[in-house]
Motif scaffolding. Structure first.
Motif, PDB file in Angstrom:
ATOM      1  N   ILE A  34      28.698  20.514  74.112  1.00 35.69           N
ATOM      2  CA  ILE A  34      29.442  19.877  74.779  1.00 35.69           C
ATOM      3  C   ILE A  34      30.512  18.712  73.947  1.00 35.69           C
ATOM      4  CG2 ILE A  34      29.894  18.368  76.475  1.00 35.69           C
ATOM      5  CD1 ILE A  34      27.158  19.443  77.797  1.00 35.69           C
ATOM      6  N   GLU A  35      29.848  18.072  72.920  1.00 35.12           N
ATOM      7  CA  GLU A  35      30.642  17.281  71.966  1.00 35.12           C
ATOM      8  C   GLU A  35      29.777  17.004  70.665  1.00 35.12           C
ATOM      9  OE1 GLU A  35      31.767  12.411  72.148  1.00 35.12           O
ATOM     10  OE2 GLU A  35      30.598  13.167  74.096  1.00 35.12           O
ATOM     11  N   LYS A  36      30.749  17.053  69.796  1.00 41.34           N
ATOM     12  CA  LYS A  36      30.286  16.613  68.346  1.00 41.34           C
ATOM     13  C   LYS A  36      30.025  15.150  68.096  1.00 41.34           C
ATOM     14  CE  LYS A  36      31.259  17.482  63.533  1.00 41.34           C
ATOM     15  NZ  LYS A  36      32.061  18.200  62.485  1.00 41.34           N
ATOM     16  N   LEU A  37      28.716  14.928  67.596  1.00 37.23           N
ATOM     17  CA  LEU A  37      28.597  13.609  67.556  1.00 37.23           C
ATOM     18  C   LEU A  37      28.260  13.004  66.171  1.00 37.23           C
ATOM     19  CD1 LEU A  37      25.750  13.289  70.381  1.00 37.23           C
ATOM     20  CD2 LEU A  37      28.110  12.563  70.705  1.00 37.23           C
ATOM     21  N   GLY A  38      28.110  13.787  65.323  1.00 36.80           N
ATOM     22  CA  GLY A  38      28.090  13.450  63.932  1.00 36.80           C
ATOM     23  C   GLY A  38      28.089  15.002  63.043  1.00 36.80           C
ATOM     24  N   THR A  39      27.508  14.324  61.605  1.00 39.64           N
ATOM     25  CA  THR A  39      27.230  15.270  60.588  1.00 39.64           C
ATOM     26  C   THR A  39      26.013  15.228  59.899  1.00 39.64           C
ATOM     27  OG1 THR A  39      28.609  14.347  59.238  1.00 39.64           O
ATOM     28  CG2 THR A  39      29.877  16.129  60.368  1.00 39.64           C
ATOM     29  N   TYR A  40      25.478  16.034  59.294  1.00 40.99           N
ATOM     30  CA  TYR A  40      24.152  15.826  58.569  1.00 40.99           C
ATOM     31  C   TYR A  40      24.506  16.864  57.106  1.00 40.99           C
ATOM     32  CZ  TYR A  40      19.446  16.499  56.860  1.00 40.99           C
ATOM     33  OH  TYR A  40      18.315  16.740  55.831  1.00 40.99           O
ATOM     34  N   ASN A  41      24.587  16.453  56.108  1.00 39.49           N
ATOM     35  CA  ASN A  41      24.695  17.347  54.969  1.00 39.49           C
ATOM     36  C   ASN A  41      23.244  17.078  54.078  1.00 39.49           C
ATOM     37  OD1 ASN A  41      25.123  18.437  52.786  1.00 39.49           O
ATOM     38  ND2 ASN A  41      27.260  17.906  52.264  1.00 39.49           N
ATOM     39  N   LEU A  43      22.282  18.533  51.258  1.00 41.55           N
ATOM     40  CA  LEU A  43      22.564  18.732  50.033  1.00 41.55           C
ATOM     41  C   LEU A  43      22.717  17.378  49.330  1.00 41.55           C
ATOM     42  CD1 LEU A  43      24.639  21.986  50.082  1.00 41.55           C
ATOM     43  CD2 LEU A  43      22.271  21.638  49.854  1.00 41.55           C
ATOM     44  N   LEU A  44      23.346  16.438  50.019  1.00 39.37           N
ATOM     45  CA  LEU A  44      23.498  15.047  49.448  1.00 39.37           C
ATOM     46  C   LEU A  44      22.232  14.439  49.177  1.00 39.37           C
ATOM     47  CD1 LEU A  44      26.493  13.996  51.483  1.00 39.37           C
ATOM     48  CD2 LEU A  44      26.635  14.949  49.089  1.00 39.37           C
ATOM     49  N   ALA A  45      22.183  13.222  48.015  1.00 41.03           N
ATOM     50  CA  ALA A  45      21.109  12.610  47.825  1.00 41.03           C
ATOM     51  C   ALA A  45      20.695  11.836  49.078  1.00 41.03           C
ATOM     52  CB  ALA A  45      21.224  11.672  46.605  1.00 41.03           C
ATOM     53  N   LYS A  46      19.383  11.317  49.152  1.00 40.38           N
ATOM     54  CA  LYS A  46      18.747  10.836  50.365  1.00 40.38           C
ATOM     55  C   LYS A  46      19.351   9.240  50.728  1.00 40.38           C
ATOM     56  CE  LYS A  46      14.454  13.578  50.737  1.00 40.38           C
ATOM     57  NZ  LYS A  46      13.346  13.522  51.016  1.00 40.38           N
ATOM     58  N   ASP A  47      19.993   8.785  49.693  1.00 41.47           N
ATOM     59  CA  ASP A  47      20.384   7.532  49.621  1.00 41.47           C
ATOM     60  C   ASP A  47      22.069   7.585  49.777  1.00 41.47           C
ATOM     61  OD1 ASP A  47      20.737   8.364  47.256  1.00 41.47           O
ATOM     62  OD2 ASP A  47      20.208   6.404  46.149  1.00 41.47           O
ATOM     63  N   ALA A  48      22.404   8.610  49.665  1.00 38.80           N
ATOM     64  CA  ALA A  48      24.113   8.878  49.795  1.00 38.80           C
ATOM     65  C   ALA A  48      24.218   8.202  51.503  1.00 38.80           C
ATOM     66  CB  ALA A  48      24.441  10.407  49.499  1.00 38.80           C
ATOM     67  N   GLU A  49      25.558   7.464  51.392  1.00 40.20           N
ATOM     68  CA  GLU A  49      26.006   7.086  52.627  1.00 40.20           C
ATOM     69  C   GLU A  49      26.648   8.066  53.547  1.00 40.20           C
ATOM     70  OE1 GLU A  49      30.355   5.441  51.654  1.00 40.20           O
ATOM     71  OE2 GLU A  49      28.755   4.229  51.268  1.00 40.20           O
ATOM     72  N   ASN A  50      26.866   9.306  52.982  1.00 32.54           N
ATOM     73  CA  ASN A  50      27.703  10.532  53.825  1.00 32.54           C
ATOM     74  C   ASN A  50      26.704  11.539  54.095  1.00 32.54           C
ATOM     75  OD1 ASN A  50      29.985   9.055  53.389  1.00 32.54           O
ATOM     76  ND2 ASN A  50      30.688  10.250  51.660  1.00 32.54           N
ATOM     77  N   ARG A  51      25.309  11.239  53.792  1.00 26.56           N
ATOM     78  CA  ARG A  51      24.533  12.161  54.351  1.00 26.56           C
ATOM     79  C   ARG A  51      24.119  12.465  55.593  1.00 26.56           C
ATOM     80  NH1 ARG A  51      19.796  14.827  51.426  1.00 26.56           N
ATOM     81  NH2 ARG A  51      17.890  15.070  53.225  1.00 26.56           N
ATOM     82  N   VAL A  52      24.368  11.461  56.585  1.00 24.10           N
ATOM     83  CA  VAL A  52      24.153  11.350  57.890  1.00 24.10           C
ATOM     84  C   VAL A  52      25.249  10.557  58.476  1.00 24.10           C
ATOM     85  CG1 VAL A  52      22.760  10.957  60.021  1.00 24.10           C
ATOM     86  CG2 VAL A  52      21.760  11.703  57.859  1.00 24.10           C
ATOM     87  N   ILE A  53      26.260  11.096  59.247  1.00 21.60           N
ATOM     88  CA  ILE A  53      27.419  10.464  59.779  1.00 21.60           C
ATOM     89  C   ILE A  53      26.995  10.416  61.272  1.00 21.60           C
ATOM     90  CG2 ILE A  53      29.790  10.158  60.097  1.00 21.60           C
ATOM     91  CD1 ILE A  53      29.899  11.465  57.272  1.00 21.60           C
ATOM     92  N   LEU A  54      27.063   9.223  62.024  1.00 22.49           N
ATOM     93  CA  LEU A  54      26.807   9.319  63.611  1.00 22.49           C
ATOM     94  C   LEU A  54      27.953   8.558  64.123  1.00 22.49           C
ATOM     95  CD1 LEU A  54      23.049   8.493  63.718  1.00 22.49           C
ATOM     96  CD2 LEU A  54      24.202  10.722  64.479  1.00 22.49           C
ATOM     97  N   ASN A  55      28.591   9.046  65.338  1.00 25.44           N
ATOM     98  CA  ASN A  55      29.189   8.273  66.123  1.00 25.44           C
ATOM     99  C   ASN A  55      28.211   7.310  67.174  1.00 25.44           C
ATOM    100  OD1 ASN A  55      30.976   7.100  68.106  1.00 25.44           O
ATOM    101  ND2 ASN A  55      32.160   9.205  68.242  1.00 25.44           N
ATOM    102  N   ALA A  56      27.760   6.356  66.739  1.00 24.60           N
ATOM    103  CA  ALA A  56      26.822   5.606  67.542  1.00 24.60           C
ATOM    104  C   ALA A  56      27.162   5.336  69.041  1.00 24.60           C
ATOM    105  CB  ALA A  56      26.645   4.266  66.979  1.00 24.60           C
ATOM    106  N   GLU A  57      28.587   5.077  69.251  1.00 29.04           N
ATOM    107  CA  GLU A  57      28.826   4.768  70.659  1.00 29.04           C
ATOM    108  C   GLU A  57      28.524   5.989  71.684  1.00 29.04           C
ATOM    109  OE1 GLU A  57      32.870   4.006  72.621  1.00 29.04           O
ATOM    110  OE2 GLU A  57      32.582   2.858  71.131  1.00 29.04           O
TER     111      GLU A  57
END
Length: 120
Positions: A34-41, A43-57
């Motif tokens: 129905i809707e894309k809420l974010g992404t998860y990569n 392959l990135l380091a566990k402390d990378a800020e782009n590893r999990v991106i969420l639209n919290a709202e």
């Protein structure tokens, strides 16, 4: 309609990239959502800020409408502070399987045999 917030796999072979989506639970993992809420990569380091991106709202919106996150997505939401942390308990995780238990018993018997021979 039962809703799930789950991962939908993308990317090529051995290079996974996941979308965090809200979908009907009856749809396939990589099927219609129905809707894309974010992404998860992963392959990135566990402390990378782009590893999990969420639209919290939007995640809050779907949680408010009864969507149930999968185990992995629930961990992401807990880390982001969008869901209360749940205590997990898996007592069987430390119990060895049949083959390992048999090997351990065999090893213990071998180690006990020389000790018994030395006592006599």
């Amino acid at each position: 309609m039962s809703m799930k917030i789950r991962l939908a796999r993308g990317g090529s072979k051995k290079r996974p990239h996941y979308s965090i989506v809200a979908s009907d639970s009856r749809m396939p993992r990589d099927g219609r959502f129905i809707e894309k809420l974010g992404t998860y990569n992963p392959l990135l380091a566990k402390d990378a800020e782009n590893r999990v991106i969420l639209n919290a709202e939007r995640v809050q919106y779907w949680l408010g409408h009864g969507a149930q996150p999968t185990d992995r997505v629930a961990r992401f939401l807990e880390a982001a502070g969008l869901k209360a942390k749940v205590e997990r308990n898996n007592p069987k995780s430390a119990v060895p399987g049949k083959a390992m238990a048999a090997r351990a018993a065999k090893k213990a018997a071998r180690e006990a045999a020389p000790a018994e021979a030395a006592e006599e």
